[in-house]
Design an enzyme around this catalytic site. Structure first.
Site, PDB file in Angstrom:
ATOM      1  N   THR A   1      13.338  -5.334  -7.130  1.00 33.78           N
ATOM      2  CA  THR A   1      12.936  -6.505  -6.349  1.00 33.78           C
ATOM      3  C   THR A   1      13.391  -7.815  -6.975  1.00 33.78           C
ATOM      4  O   THR A   1      13.759  -8.757  -6.273  1.00 33.78           O
ATOM      5  CB  THR A   1      11.397  -6.509  -6.194  1.00 33.78           C
ATOM      6  OG1 THR A   1      11.037  -5.348  -5.440  1.00 33.78           O
ATOM      7  CG2 THR A   1      10.892  -7.738  -5.480  1.00 33.78           C
TER       8      THR A   1
ATOM      9  N   ASP B   1      17.391   0.219  -5.552  1.00 35.19           N
ATOM     10  CA  ASP B   1      15.932   0.169  -5.466  1.00 35.19           C
ATOM     11  C   ASP B   1      15.472   1.323  -6.347  1.00 35.19           C
ATOM     12  O   ASP B   1      15.896   2.466  -6.147  1.00 35.19           O
ATOM     13  CB  ASP B   1      15.517   0.389  -4.009  1.00 35.19           C
ATOM     14  CG  ASP B   1      14.026   0.233  -3.802  1.00 35.19           C
ATOM     15  OD1 ASP B   1      13.253   0.854  -4.560  1.00 35.19           O
ATOM     16  OD2 ASP B   1      13.627  -0.491  -2.890  1.00 35.19           O
TER      17      ASP B   1
ATOM     18  N   SER C   1      13.140   3.151  -6.469  1.00 38.91           N
ATOM     19  CA  SER C   1      12.509   4.318  -5.851  1.00 38.91           C
ATOM     20  C   SER C   1      13.538   5.431  -5.633  1.00 38.91           C
ATOM     21  O   SER C   1      13.169   6.581  -5.403  1.00 38.91           O
ATOM     22  CB  SER C   1      11.811   3.944  -4.537  1.00 38.91           C
ATOM     23  OG  SER C   1      12.714   3.260  -3.707  1.00 38.91           O
TER      24      SER C   1
ATOM     25  N   THR D   1      10.295  -2.091 -10.130  1.00 43.56           N
ATOM     26  CA  THR D   1       9.015  -1.752 -10.756  1.00 43.56           C
ATOM     27  C   THR D   1       8.536  -0.344 -10.396  1.00 43.56           C
ATOM     28  O   THR D   1       7.771   0.253 -11.144  1.00 43.56           O
ATOM     29  CB  THR D   1       7.914  -2.750 -10.351  1.00 43.56           C
ATOM     30  OG1 THR D   1       7.730  -2.695  -8.934  1.00 43.56           O
ATOM     31  CG2 THR D   1       8.265  -4.156 -10.776  1.00 43.56           C
ATOM     32  N   ASP D   2       8.984   0.186  -9.249  1.00 46.44           N
ATOM     33  CA  ASP D   2       8.402   1.448  -8.778  1.00 46.44           C
ATOM     34  C   ASP D   2       8.543   2.573  -9.802  1.00 46.44           C
ATOM     35  O   ASP D   2       7.600   3.327 -10.028  1.00 46.44           O
ATOM     36  CB  ASP D   2       9.025   1.869  -7.443  1.00 46.44           C
ATOM     37  CG  ASP D   2       8.466   1.046  -6.282  1.00 46.44           C
ATOM     38  OD1 ASP D   2       7.377   0.451  -6.445  1.00 46.44           O
ATOM     39  OD2 ASP D   2       9.117   0.991  -5.228  1.00 46.44           O
TER      40      ASP D   2
ATOM     41  N   GLN E   1      -6.041  14.331 -15.184  1.00 49.41           N
ATOM     42  CA  GLN E   1      -5.716  13.387 -14.109  1.00 49.41           C
ATOM     43  C   GLN E   1      -6.575  12.128 -14.200  1.00 49.41           C
ATOM     44  O   GLN E   1      -6.386  11.193 -13.425  1.00 49.41           O
ATOM     45  CB  GLN E   1      -5.756  14.031 -12.735  1.00 49.41           C
ATOM     46  CG  GLN E   1      -7.007  14.785 -12.411  1.00 49.41           C
ATOM     47  CD  GLN E   1      -6.842  15.513 -11.068  1.00 49.41           C
ATOM     48  OE1 GLN E   1      -7.327  14.996 -10.079  1.00 49.41           O
ATOM     49  NE2 GLN E   1      -6.171  16.631 -11.035  1.00 49.41           N
ATOM     50  N   CYS E   2      -7.512  12.062 -15.144  1.00 47.87           N
ATOM     51  CA  CYS E   2      -8.209  10.793 -15.410  1.00 47.87           C
ATOM     52  C   CYS E   2      -7.205   9.855 -16.083  1.00 47.87           C
ATOM     53  O   CYS E   2      -6.519  10.266 -17.015  1.00 47.87           O
ATOM     54  CB  CYS E   2      -9.369  10.985 -16.377  1.00 47.87           C
ATOM     55  SG  CYS E   2     -10.623  12.099 -15.778  1.00 47.87           S
TER      56      CYS E   2
HETATM   57  N1  ASP Z   1      11.056  -0.813  -4.626  1.00 47.55           N
HETATM   58  C1  ASP Z   1      11.339  -1.782  -5.671  1.00 47.55           C
HETATM   59  C2  ASP Z   1      12.021  -1.060  -6.804  1.00 47.55           C
HETATM   60  O1  ASP Z   1      11.385  -0.329  -7.494  1.00 47.55           O
HETATM   61  C3  ASP Z   1      10.073  -2.396  -6.112  1.00 47.55           C
HETATM   62  C4  ASP Z   1      10.179  -3.398  -7.208  1.00 47.55           C
HETATM   63  O2  ASP Z   1      11.192  -3.623  -7.842  1.00 47.55           O
HETATM   64  O3  ASP Z   1       9.160  -4.038  -7.461  1.00 47.55           O
HETATM   65  O4  ASP Z   1      13.191  -1.256  -7.017  1.00 47.55           O
END
Ligand code: ASP
Length: 350
Positions: free
Chosen positions: A16, A64, A66, A96-97, A285-286
């Protein structure tokens, strides 16, 4: 591999932070270097003066995150190793994903780091009003210039976390990462990067970098599933996951302190998979605390079957470690021993 390099290297992988609008929604943008420099130029002069020089490169196709796979982790580690001696520290801009997964994997691949590798990203694109991107980049650059930091870390929202202990914890809040079982390595305090060296790995490093750059290709497509228990999990489901020949190892996320439903058919599938030489590990899983397999009778089946305890590791740290160990031609016993040994501060020492 030591060098007198004083400038930093920034590697843009997508996410992002660098995204721009397209007819289909946000997509990874290009020209990241001028965009970063323009944004940093808006900082007050005294803060700009604190920043080390840096060079920017990008992966061939920013994504991305993801869409990342273990092959992306492998290529990124290779890229860092290639440029390692030219930079006093490295900043990786990442989506971030799956940022915590990449950070964990890099920690295993880049063992014995003697300089900082700081991953960062943002919840908002660099040019979006009120974006968190500039603050994250500024802090990452400052932490990456700190020679006492000798590990893979995540710099995000004013906090520096151990990469192999971190998880994405928020979908939208700027403070998106947490490190549930390890204290922060540093904080951004009054425009300064403050490091807590007693929390860091530098004292545990044994001399020169001993990178383990491996071929993850044979494991990249589903060889190490992550299976989270739910009430009602049936043996046939576990069988479908674990007894497939393509599966070489797996992470089980079990109940509480390390428990499994009291069902001999489940235990039988686990024992069969371990008997076939698959590397199985279990964590709780906690999100907080450790799993101690065998404390309760309900967990005894795990250790009887040969499932290894992941103690207080995150799922990200456990799966990436299983992949890393399975990618090496190690005898089974040695692989199991290394899984139980903290290699890069990913689990609490016994
Ligand atoms: N979908 C984005 C990614 O992981 C989300 C992000 O960067 O915050 O590339």
């Amino acid at each position: 591999m030591t060098s007198s390099a004083s400038s930093l290297l920034v590697i843009y992988t997508g996410g992002t932070l660098g995204m721009v609008e397209s007819p289909d929604g946000l997509v990874p943008g290009h020209d990241i270097e001028p965009r970063l420099r323009r944004a940093l130029a808006s900082l007050p002069p005294a803060r700009r003066a604190e920043l080390a020089d840096f060079r920017v490169i990008a992966t061939p196709t920013p994504i991305d995150s993801s869409a990342a796979t273990p092959l992306d982790w492998q290529r990124l580690a290779e890229l860092i190793a290639k440029h390692y001696s030219e930079a006093a520290g490295i900043v990786v801009i990442h989506g971030t994903d799956t940022l915590a997964w990449t950070a964990a994997s890099l920690a295993y691949q880049l063992q014995g780091l003697d300089r900082p590798v700081v991953l960062t990203g943002a919840m908002q694109p660099l040019e979006a009003p009120g974006s968190d991107a500039l603050a994250n980049v500024e802090a990452a650059l400052r932490f990456a210039a700190e020679p006492r930091l000798q590990e893979v870390a995540i710099g995000f929202a004013g906090r520096l976390l151990r990469g192999v202990r971190s998880r994405k914890w928020q979908t939208h809040e700027a403070d998106a990462f947490t490190s549930p079982n390890h204290p922060p390595l540093g904080d951004w305090v009054e425009d300064e990067a403050v490091l807590y060296p007693e929390q860091g790995l530098q004292h545990h490093q044994r001399g020169a970098p001993r990178f383990e750059l491996l071929d993850y290709t044979p494991l990249a497509a589903g060889a190490v599933p992550r299976i989270v228990l739910w009430p009602g999990l049936a043996a046939w489901q576990l069988e479908a996951w674990l007894l497939d020949d393509r599966v070489k190892g797996a992470l089980l996320e079990v109940w509480g302190g390390g428990n499994l439903p009291d069902d001999p058919r489940l235990a039988g599938v686990l024992a069969q998979a371990c008997g076939e030489g698959k590397l199985l590990a279990a964590i709780s899983q906690c999100p907080h605390g450790a799993a101690a397999i065998g404390t309760y009778a309900a967990g005894q089946a795990l250790s009887d079957a040969g499932v290894l305890s992941g103690d207080d590791m995150t799922p990200e740290a456990a799966v990436t470690k299983l992949i890393h160990l399975l990618a090496q031609p190690l005898p089974d016993e040695e692989r199991r021993r290394r899984f139980l040994t903290p290699l890069v501060g990913e689990r609490t020492a016994p």
